[in-house]
Motif scaffolding. Structure first.
Motif, PDB file in Angstrom:
ATOM      1  N   SER A 255      36.458  37.362  50.777  1.00  0.00           N
ATOM      2  CA  SER A 255      37.442  38.090  51.657  1.00  0.00           C
ATOM      3  C   SER A 255      37.302  37.753  53.230  1.00  0.00           C
ATOM      4  O   SER A 255      38.150  38.108  53.843  1.00  0.00           O
ATOM      5  CB  SER A 255      37.810  39.266  51.397  1.00  0.00           C
ATOM      6  OG  SER A 255      38.339  39.589  50.108  1.00  0.00           O
ATOM      7  N   ARG A 256      36.023  37.233  53.467  1.00  0.00           N
ATOM      8  CA  ARG A 256      35.905  36.962  55.078  1.00  0.00           C
ATOM      9  C   ARG A 256      36.043  38.118  55.806  1.00  0.00           C
ATOM     10  O   ARG A 256      36.790  37.920  56.896  1.00  0.00           O
ATOM     11  CB  ARG A 256      36.561  35.598  55.344  1.00  0.00           C
ATOM     12  CG  ARG A 256      36.124  34.350  54.604  1.00  0.00           C
ATOM     13  CD  ARG A 256      36.813  33.228  55.076  1.00  0.00           C
ATOM     14  NE  ARG A 256      36.918  33.054  56.623  1.00  0.00           N
ATOM     15  CZ  ARG A 256      38.203  32.814  57.058  1.00  0.00           C
ATOM     16  NH1 ARG A 256      39.319  32.815  56.252  1.00  0.00           N
ATOM     17  NH2 ARG A 256      38.313  32.701  58.469  1.00  0.00           N
TER      18      ARG A 256
ATOM     19  N   ASN B 221      40.731  48.539  48.680  1.00  0.00           N
ATOM     20  CA  ASN B 221      40.510  48.082  47.412  1.00  0.00           C
ATOM     21  C   ASN B 221      41.076  49.395  46.494  1.00  0.00           C
ATOM     22  O   ASN B 221      40.883  50.624  46.872  1.00  0.00           O
ATOM     23  CB  ASN B 221      38.874  47.861  47.128  1.00  0.00           C
ATOM     24  CG  ASN B 221      38.462  47.019  47.967  1.00  0.00           C
ATOM     25  OD1 ASN B 221      38.809  45.870  47.948  1.00  0.00           O
ATOM     26  ND2 ASN B 221      37.340  47.623  48.678  1.00  0.00           N
ATOM     27  N   ILE B 222      41.830  48.933  45.489  1.00  0.00           N
ATOM     28  CA  ILE B 222      42.532  50.121  44.776  1.00  0.00           C
ATOM     29  C   ILE B 222      42.378  49.674  43.182  1.00  0.00           C
ATOM     30  O   ILE B 222      42.790  49.121  42.619  1.00  0.00           O
ATOM     31  CB  ILE B 222      44.081  50.032  45.071  1.00  0.00           C
ATOM     32  CG1 ILE B 222      44.210  49.739  46.518  1.00  0.00           C
ATOM     33  CG2 ILE B 222      44.869  50.977  44.310  1.00  0.00           C
ATOM     34  CD1 ILE B 222      45.698  49.378  46.851  1.00  0.00           C
ATOM     35  N   SER B 223      41.758  50.864  42.800  1.00  0.00           N
ATOM     36  CA  SER B 223      41.811  50.947  41.139  1.00  0.00           C
ATOM     37  C   SER B 223      43.227  51.146  40.529  1.00  0.00           C
ATOM     38  O   SER B 223      43.572  52.320  40.199  1.00  0.00           O
ATOM     39  CB  SER B 223      40.707  52.095  40.676  1.00  0.00           C
ATOM     40  OG  SER B 223      40.534  52.065  39.448  1.00  0.00           O
ATOM     41  N   ALA B 224      44.147  50.222  40.351  1.00  0.00           N
ATOM     42  CA  ALA B 224      45.359  50.349  40.056  1.00  0.00           C
ATOM     43  C   ALA B 224      45.416  50.366  38.375  1.00  0.00           C
ATOM     44  O   ALA B 224      46.623  50.846  38.100  1.00  0.00           O
ATOM     45  CB  ALA B 224      46.203  48.892  40.597  1.00  0.00           C
TER      46      ALA B 224
ATOM     47  N   PRO C 275      41.544  34.390  35.375  1.00  0.00           N
ATOM     48  CA  PRO C 275      41.118  33.950  36.798  1.00  0.00           C
ATOM     49  C   PRO C 275      42.371  34.155  37.875  1.00  0.00           C
ATOM     50  O   PRO C 275      43.267  33.961  37.353  1.00  0.00           O
ATOM     51  CB  PRO C 275      40.699  32.575  36.503  1.00  0.00           C
ATOM     52  CG  PRO C 275      41.232  32.082  35.060  1.00  0.00           C
ATOM     53  CD  PRO C 275      41.463  33.109  34.418  1.00  0.00           C
ATOM     54  N   ALA C 276      41.896  34.716  38.776  1.00  0.00           N
ATOM     55  CA  ALA C 276      42.713  34.944  39.977  1.00  0.00           C
ATOM     56  C   ALA C 276      43.172  33.651  40.628  1.00  0.00           C
ATOM     57  O   ALA C 276      42.155  32.890  40.715  1.00  0.00           O
ATOM     58  CB  ALA C 276      42.413  35.800  40.907  1.00  0.00           C
ATOM     59  N   THR C 277      44.275  33.353  41.225  1.00  0.00           N
ATOM     60  CA  THR C 277      44.656  32.107  41.908  1.00  0.00           C
ATOM     61  C   THR C 277      44.907  32.251  43.196  1.00  0.00           C
ATOM     62  O   THR C 277      45.186  31.276  43.988  1.00  0.00           O
ATOM     63  CB  THR C 277      46.070  31.364  41.130  1.00  0.00           C
ATOM     64  OG1 THR C 277      46.980  32.439  41.123  1.00  0.00           O
ATOM     65  CG2 THR C 277      45.624  31.413  39.794  1.00  0.00           C
TER      66      THR C 277
ATOM     67  N   ILE D  30      45.982  40.819  46.082  1.00  0.00           N
ATOM     68  CA  ILE D  30      45.443  39.771  45.134  1.00  0.00           C
ATOM     69  C   ILE D  30      44.421  40.806  44.241  1.00  0.00           C
ATOM     70  O   ILE D  30      44.431  42.065  44.449  1.00  0.00           O
ATOM     71  CB  ILE D  30      44.236  39.302  46.294  1.00  0.00           C
ATOM     72  CG1 ILE D  30      43.160  40.296  46.780  1.00  0.00           C
ATOM     73  CG2 ILE D  30      44.778  38.471  47.275  1.00  0.00           C
ATOM     74  CD1 ILE D  30      42.103  39.664  47.538  1.00  0.00           C
ATOM     75  N   ALA D  31      43.871  40.155  43.450  1.00  0.00           N
ATOM     76  CA  ALA D  31      42.953  40.760  42.467  1.00  0.00           C
ATOM     77  C   ALA D  31      41.876  40.679  43.236  1.00  0.00           C
ATOM     78  O   ALA D  31      41.424  40.087  43.998  1.00  0.00           O
ATOM     79  CB  ALA D  31      42.716  39.797  41.292  1.00  0.00           C
ATOM     80  N   HIS D  32      41.026  42.213  42.928  1.00  0.00           N
ATOM     81  CA  HIS D  32      39.734  42.317  43.718  1.00  0.00           C
ATOM     82  C   HIS D  32      38.866  41.158  43.388  1.00  0.00           C
ATOM     83  O   HIS D  32      38.761  40.564  42.258  1.00  0.00           O
ATOM     84  CB  HIS D  32      39.352  43.565  43.484  1.00  0.00           C
ATOM     85  CG  HIS D  32      37.946  43.857  44.361  1.00  0.00           C
ATOM     86  ND1 HIS D  32      36.841  43.318  43.971  1.00  0.00           N
ATOM     87  CD2 HIS D  32      38.050  44.854  45.213  1.00  0.00           C
ATOM     88  CE1 HIS D  32      36.019  43.977  44.869  1.00  0.00           C
ATOM     89  NE2 HIS D  32      36.761  45.046  45.570  1.00  0.00           N
ATOM     90  N   PRO D  33      38.248  40.658  44.277  1.00  0.00           N
ATOM     91  CA  PRO D  33      37.349  39.268  44.101  1.00  0.00           C
ATOM     92  C   PRO D  33      36.166  39.476  43.311  1.00  0.00           C
ATOM     93  O   PRO D  33      35.457  38.879  42.831  1.00  0.00           O
ATOM     94  CB  PRO D  33      36.755  38.932  45.468  1.00  0.00           C
ATOM     95  CG  PRO D  33      37.647  39.748  46.383  1.00  0.00           C
ATOM     96  CD  PRO D  33      38.438  40.600  46.016  1.00  0.00           C
ATOM     97  N   VAL D  34      35.764  40.934  43.106  1.00  0.00           N
ATOM     98  CA  VAL D  34      34.608  41.111  42.313  1.00  0.00           C
ATOM     99  C   VAL D  34      35.096  42.092  41.208  1.00  0.00           C
ATOM    100  O   VAL D  34      34.599  41.946  39.956  1.00  0.00           O
ATOM    101  CB  VAL D  34      33.446  41.773  43.151  1.00  0.00           C
ATOM    102  CG1 VAL D  34      32.293  42.415  42.210  1.00  0.00           C
ATOM    103  CG2 VAL D  34      32.895  41.000  44.264  1.00  0.00           C
ATOM    104  N   TYR D  35      35.852  43.086  41.364  1.00  0.00           N
ATOM    105  CA  TYR D  35      36.334  44.018  40.216  1.00  0.00           C
ATOM    106  C   TYR D  35      37.776  43.732  39.858  1.00  0.00           C
ATOM    107  O   TYR D  35      38.137  44.620  39.103  1.00  0.00           O
ATOM    108  CB  TYR D  35      36.319  45.414  40.883  1.00  0.00           C
ATOM    109  CG  TYR D  35      34.970  45.764  41.356  1.00  0.00           C
ATOM    110  CD1 TYR D  35      33.840  45.703  40.296  1.00  0.00           C
ATOM    111  CD2 TYR D  35      34.507  46.138  42.629  1.00  0.00           C
ATOM    112  CE1 TYR D  35      32.512  46.069  40.740  1.00  0.00           C
ATOM    113  CE2 TYR D  35      33.286  46.186  43.009  1.00  0.00           C
ATOM    114  CZ  TYR D  35      32.334  46.214  42.233  1.00  0.00           C
ATOM    115  OH  TYR D  35      30.885  46.478  42.573  1.00  0.00           O
ATOM    116  N   GLY D  36      38.464  42.642  40.022  1.00  0.00           N
ATOM    117  CA  GLY D  36      39.841  42.262  39.438  1.00  0.00           C
ATOM    118  C   GLY D  36      39.612  42.395  37.829  1.00  0.00           C
ATOM    119  O   GLY D  36      40.591  43.162  37.478  1.00  0.00           O
ATOM    120  N   ALA D  37      38.497  42.007  37.173  1.00  0.00           N
ATOM    121  CA  ALA D  37      38.350  42.076  35.543  1.00  0.00           C
ATOM    122  C   ALA D  37      38.556  43.790  35.265  1.00  0.00           C
ATOM    123  O   ALA D  37      38.882  43.640  34.225  1.00  0.00           O
ATOM    124  CB  ALA D  37      37.183  41.418  35.291  1.00  0.00           C
ATOM    125  N   LEU D  38      38.186  44.591  36.217  1.00  0.00           N
ATOM    126  CA  LEU D  38      38.429  45.981  35.709  1.00  0.00           C
ATOM    127  C   LEU D  38      39.782  46.595  36.359  1.00  0.00           C
ATOM    128  O   LEU D  38      39.960  47.748  36.221  1.00  0.00           O
ATOM    129  CB  LEU D  38      37.217  46.664  36.561  1.00  0.00           C
ATOM    130  CG  LEU D  38      35.835  46.292  36.207  1.00  0.00           C
ATOM    131  CD1 LEU D  38      34.859  47.073  36.678  1.00  0.00           C
ATOM    132  CD2 LEU D  38      35.656  46.377  34.593  1.00  0.00           C
TER     133      LEU D  38
END
Length: 156
Positions: free
Chosen positions: A66-67, A77-80, A96-98, A108-116
């Motif tokens: 995310s720089r 960051n939001i646990s949606a 995978p996020a695009t 965006i999907a969180h770069p680390v926790y998107g899978a959750l």
């Protein structure tokens, strides 16, 4: 949205515990300057529970895409939850996020926790302010529900 606006919005919800780690409080130095939101009506950090939302102000090891090293950059960051994640991204959390994780004012999907089922926004602005508020409220409701279920299970 500024960090202070987000902190005021989430911190104003009933039962929210807002933690802002800093020097002298025993927290790891890496977390200083960040903000963590928990549903905790008793004001104590719940055991074995993650925050339902955070604001991070810097890159963490393994989470540099995310720089956040740019001046003024921060990420909400939001646990949606899975349902809201799919509704907002159009794909399942494990797919995978695009979207570029460094794009500002973009959900965006969180770069680390998107899978959750976590979503994120770097420097929310006019395009994402309403969605960010809605998602923070959704995450709050989910956290409150989990807390209440656990309290009932413990009492029963």
């Amino acid at each position: 949205m500024t960090m202070d606006e987000i902190i005021g919005f989430v911190g104003g919800l009933e039962g929210v515990l807002t933690l802002k780690p800093g020097p002298g409080d025993g927290s790891p130095e890496l977390s200083w300057g960040d903000t963590f939101f928990y549903y905790s009506p008793d004001g104590v950090v719940p055991a074995a529970t993650q925050p339902f939302a955070t604001i991070v102000t810097k890159d963490y090891p393994g989470d540099e895409t995310s720089r956040l090293d740019r001046p003024g950059a921060f990420r909400v960051n939001i646990s949606a939850g899975k349902e809201e994640f799919v509704r907002r991204t159009g794909h399942a959390p494990r797919e995978p996020a695009t979207t570029d994780p460094s794009a500002m004012d973009t959900l965006i999907a969180h770069p680390v926790y998107g899978a959750l089922g976590w979503l994120a926004v770097v420097n929310p602005g006019p395009r994402t302010e309403a969605a960010t508020r809605e998602l923070l409220h959704t995450a709050y409701r989910l956290a409150r529900s989990r807390y209440e279920r656990r309290a009932e299970a413990t009492a029963g």
